[in-house]
Design a protein around this motif. Structure first.
Motif, mmCIF file in Angstrom:
data_model
loop_
_atom_site.group_PDB
_atom_site.id
_atom_site.type_symbol
_atom_site.label_atom_id
_atom_site.label_comp_id
_atom_site.label_asym_id
_atom_site.label_seq_id
_atom_site.Cartn_x
_atom_site.Cartn_y
_atom_site.Cartn_z
ATOM 1 N N TYR A 70 35.872 46.863 41.845
ATOM 2 C CA TYR A 70 36.520 46.148 40.744
ATOM 3 C C TYR A 70 36.687 46.992 39.481
ATOM 4 O O TYR A 70 37.381 46.608 38.564
ATOM 5 C CB TYR A 70 35.692 44.894 40.387
ATOM 6 C CG TYR A 70 34.196 45.156 40.320
ATOM 7 C CD1 TYR A 70 33.618 45.741 39.202
ATOM 8 C CD2 TYR A 70 33.377 44.838 41.409
ATOM 9 C CE1 TYR A 70 32.260 46.007 39.155
ATOM 10 C CE2 TYR A 70 32.017 45.100 41.368
ATOM 11 C CZ TYR A 70 31.466 45.683 40.237
ATOM 12 O OH TYR A 70 30.127 45.955 40.208
ATOM 13 N N GLY A 204 34.699 34.812 39.544
ATOM 14 C CA GLY A 204 36.078 34.908 40.038
ATOM 15 C C GLY A 204 36.349 36.156 40.856
ATOM 16 O O GLY A 204 37.504 36.562 41.006
ATOM 17 N N PRO A 206 36.991 38.329 44.200
ATOM 18 C CA PRO A 206 37.632 37.931 45.455
ATOM 19 C C PRO A 206 36.575 37.451 46.460
ATOM 20 O O PRO A 206 35.520 38.084 46.579
ATOM 21 C CB PRO A 206 38.286 39.222 45.943
ATOM 22 C CG PRO A 206 38.318 40.142 44.782
ATOM 23 C CD PRO A 206 37.290 39.700 43.812
ATOM 24 N N PRO A 235 41.191 41.973 37.006
ATOM 25 C CA PRO A 235 41.651 43.097 37.822
ATOM 26 C C PRO A 235 42.077 44.298 36.970
ATOM 27 O O PRO A 235 42.587 44.120 35.863
ATOM 28 C CB PRO A 235 42.867 42.530 38.565
ATOM 29 C CG PRO A 235 42.845 41.071 38.362
ATOM 30 C CD PRO A 235 42.019 40.775 37.165
ATOM 31 N N ASN A 243 45.594 43.642 42.917
ATOM 32 C CA ASN A 243 46.461 42.477 43.141
ATOM 33 C C ASN A 243 45.717 41.158 43.244
ATOM 34 O O ASN A 243 46.305 40.123 43.530
ATOM 35 C CB ASN A 243 47.296 42.674 44.405
ATOM 36 C CG ASN A 243 48.391 43.707 44.179
ATOM 37 O OD1 ASN A 243 48.959 43.771 43.090
ATOM 38 N ND2 ASN A 243 48.663 44.533 45.185
ATOM 39 N N GLU A 244 44.422 41.188 43.044
ATOM 40 C CA GLU A 244 43.630 39.957 43.161
ATOM 41 C C GLU A 244 43.793 39.110 41.902
ATOM 42 O O GLU A 244 44.216 39.600 40.858
ATOM 43 C CB GLU A 244 42.143 40.302 43.335
ATOM 44 C CG GLU A 244 41.845 41.137 44.561
ATOM 45 C CD GLU A 244 42.023 40.353 45.859
ATOM 46 O OE1 GLU A 244 41.965 39.103 45.817
ATOM 47 O OE2 GLU A 244 42.210 40.996 46.897
ATOM 48 N N GLU A 245 43.388 37.849 42.039
ATOM 49 C CA GLU A 245 43.378 37.002 40.849
ATOM 50 C C GLU A 245 42.068 37.185 40.115
ATOM 51 O O GLU A 245 41.047 37.450 40.735
ATOM 52 C CB GLU A 245 43.509 35.540 41.267
ATOM 53 C CG GLU A 245 44.922 35.050 41.115
ATOM 54 C CD GLU A 245 45.078 33.660 41.650
ATOM 55 O OE1 GLU A 245 44.288 32.785 41.234
ATOM 56 O OE2 GLU A 245 45.977 33.470 42.479
ATOM 57 N N GLY A 246 42.074 37.033 38.819
ATOM 58 C CA GLY A 246 40.829 37.168 38.064
ATOM 59 C C GLY A 246 40.105 35.840 37.914
ATOM 60 O O GLY A 246 40.570 34.807 38.380
ATOM 61 N N THR A 248 38.517 32.571 35.792
ATOM 62 C CA THR A 248 39.133 31.729 34.761
ATOM 63 C C THR A 248 38.176 31.459 33.602
ATOM 64 O O THR A 248 36.960 31.571 33.736
ATOM 65 C CB THR A 248 39.559 30.365 35.339
ATOM 66 O OG1 THR A 248 38.374 29.662 35.755
ATOM 67 C CG2 THR A 248 40.505 30.527 36.520
#
Ligand code: 5AD
Ligand code: FES
Length: 352
Positions: A70, A204, A206, A235, A243-246, A248
């Protein structure tokens, strides 16, 4: 079982079962989030009142032998523009920090073999000779017991080593050639030597589900660290997780509030990453039970280079600007900056 009952139990007893924590994370809605953060705020008011402790962060090297998937300064990132501050620059930063009212300085860096025990001891000794009453926190990763001991003897007071995630399979996926057990062992070593310890984790990541976050809550409750730093995963463009989502804002706030209820005496920072995903993220963290802020003290010309994740705030601001900014932000939400060393209440209880 319902969310309000679980929050009430956490508030009264500072404990919950795995099932209750999982139920809470799975079923929490807007109303119960409000209730949770109110209760967490109440608990922090009882322990630390409206005081927010400050630490000045010096990011002194972005060289790193590790390859955490990460992280923007992982060794495989050939695009990272590497730098090291000199001993003199580091000491000067600590002195500037003291003038700005930071009675704790955090020396953070990648795992950089250039900074041997001898050099670290030199830095710590020099800072302590000029600022004997200030606290030094180290955040330089996994080292040997002997290394931790030498730095402690030289005067280091505290050590931050986030456990990153308490789920072994996830830890191993994210940290090539690293040992889940060794990281935990390091935290035990640090405590045994006498450091005030800080663990922490990201929200958050992955494949991190609520079950995994419950692992983090339970591990942290058992470890009882003096501090626990949590922030959203964000990310970084030059990492395998680009390309992952972070993570929230909402989930991070929920986790801060639950931790405050589980560990009333533990220091909880409102992190820079939280301030990065939301313009008033740090303020929201404080209102949900956090009680520490860690503004940047690094020289401005290296700030952009300490790029753990994209979009990091404060990269263009002078140390004095961050100092004033953070005070204004805290005052705006009705909190006061406390310029003492800011030891954890837990530490004061243990020292008696
Ligand atoms: N997003 C959020 N936090 C990160 N860290 C490292 N990389 C990222 C990222 N991409 C955190 C780790 C580390 C701390 C110094 O910064 O949790 O322990
Ligand atoms: Fe750095 Fe606000 S804290 S600019």
């Amino acid at each position: 079982m319902n969310t309000i009952n679980i929050i009430d139990k956490l508030y009264k007893e500072n404990i919950a079962t795995r099932e209750e924590l999982l139920y809470l994370l799975d079923n929490i809605d807007k109303d119960s989030i409000n209730y949770l953060t109110e209760k967490a705020n109440e608990v922090r008011m009882k322990t630390y009142k409206d005081k927010v402790y400050m630490r000045g962060l010096i990011e002194f090297t972005n060289y790193c032998v590790r390859d955490c998937k990460y992280c923007g300064i992982r060794k495989s990132n050939k695009d990272a523009d590497r730098y090291r501050l000199t001993v003199e620059q580091i000491v000067n930063c600590a002195v500037l920090g003291d003038k700005l009212g930071y009675k704790t300085v955090v020396l953070q860096g990648g795992e950089d073999p250039f900074f041997t025990d001898e050099i670290m001891v030199e830095i710590i000794t020099k800072i302590k000779s000029i600022l004997p009453n200030n606290a030094i926190t180290l955040s330089i990763g996994e080292r040997s017991y002997e290394s931790y001991k030498k730095m402690f003897k030289a005067g280091a007071d505290r050590y931050l080593l986030r456990h990153e995630t308490a789920t072994k399979t996830l830890y191993e996926k994210l940290h090539p050639n690293a040992s889940f057990e060794n990281r935990r062992k390091c935290l035990e070593d640090l405590r045994e030597i006498g450091y005030q310890i800080g663990s922490g984790f990201m929200i958050g990541l992955p494949e991190q589900d609520n079950n995994s976050l419950v692992d983090d809550l339970i591990y942290t409750k058992q470890l009882k660290p003096h501090m626990c730093g949590i922030g959203p995963f964000i990310p970084h463009k030059d990492t395998p997780l680009n390309n992952e989502e972070g993570g929230t804002l909402e989930k991070t706030i929920i986790m801060i509030a639950i931790l405050r209820l589980l560990l009333p005496d533990t220091l909880l920072p409102a992190t820079t990453s939280l301030g990065t995903i939301d313009p008033t993220g740090r303020e929201k963290g404080i209102k949900a039970g956090a009680n520490v802020v860690m503004p940047n003290l690094s020289p401005t010309d290296v700030r952009e280079k300490y790029s753990l994740y994209d979009g990091k705030i404060c990269t263009g601001d002078e140390a004095a600007e961050c100092r004033m900014c953070i005070e204004r932000r805290m005052n705006n939400i009705g909190f006061q900056i406390d310029i003492s060393r800011g030891d954890s209440i837990l530490w004061e209880k243990e020292s008696k």
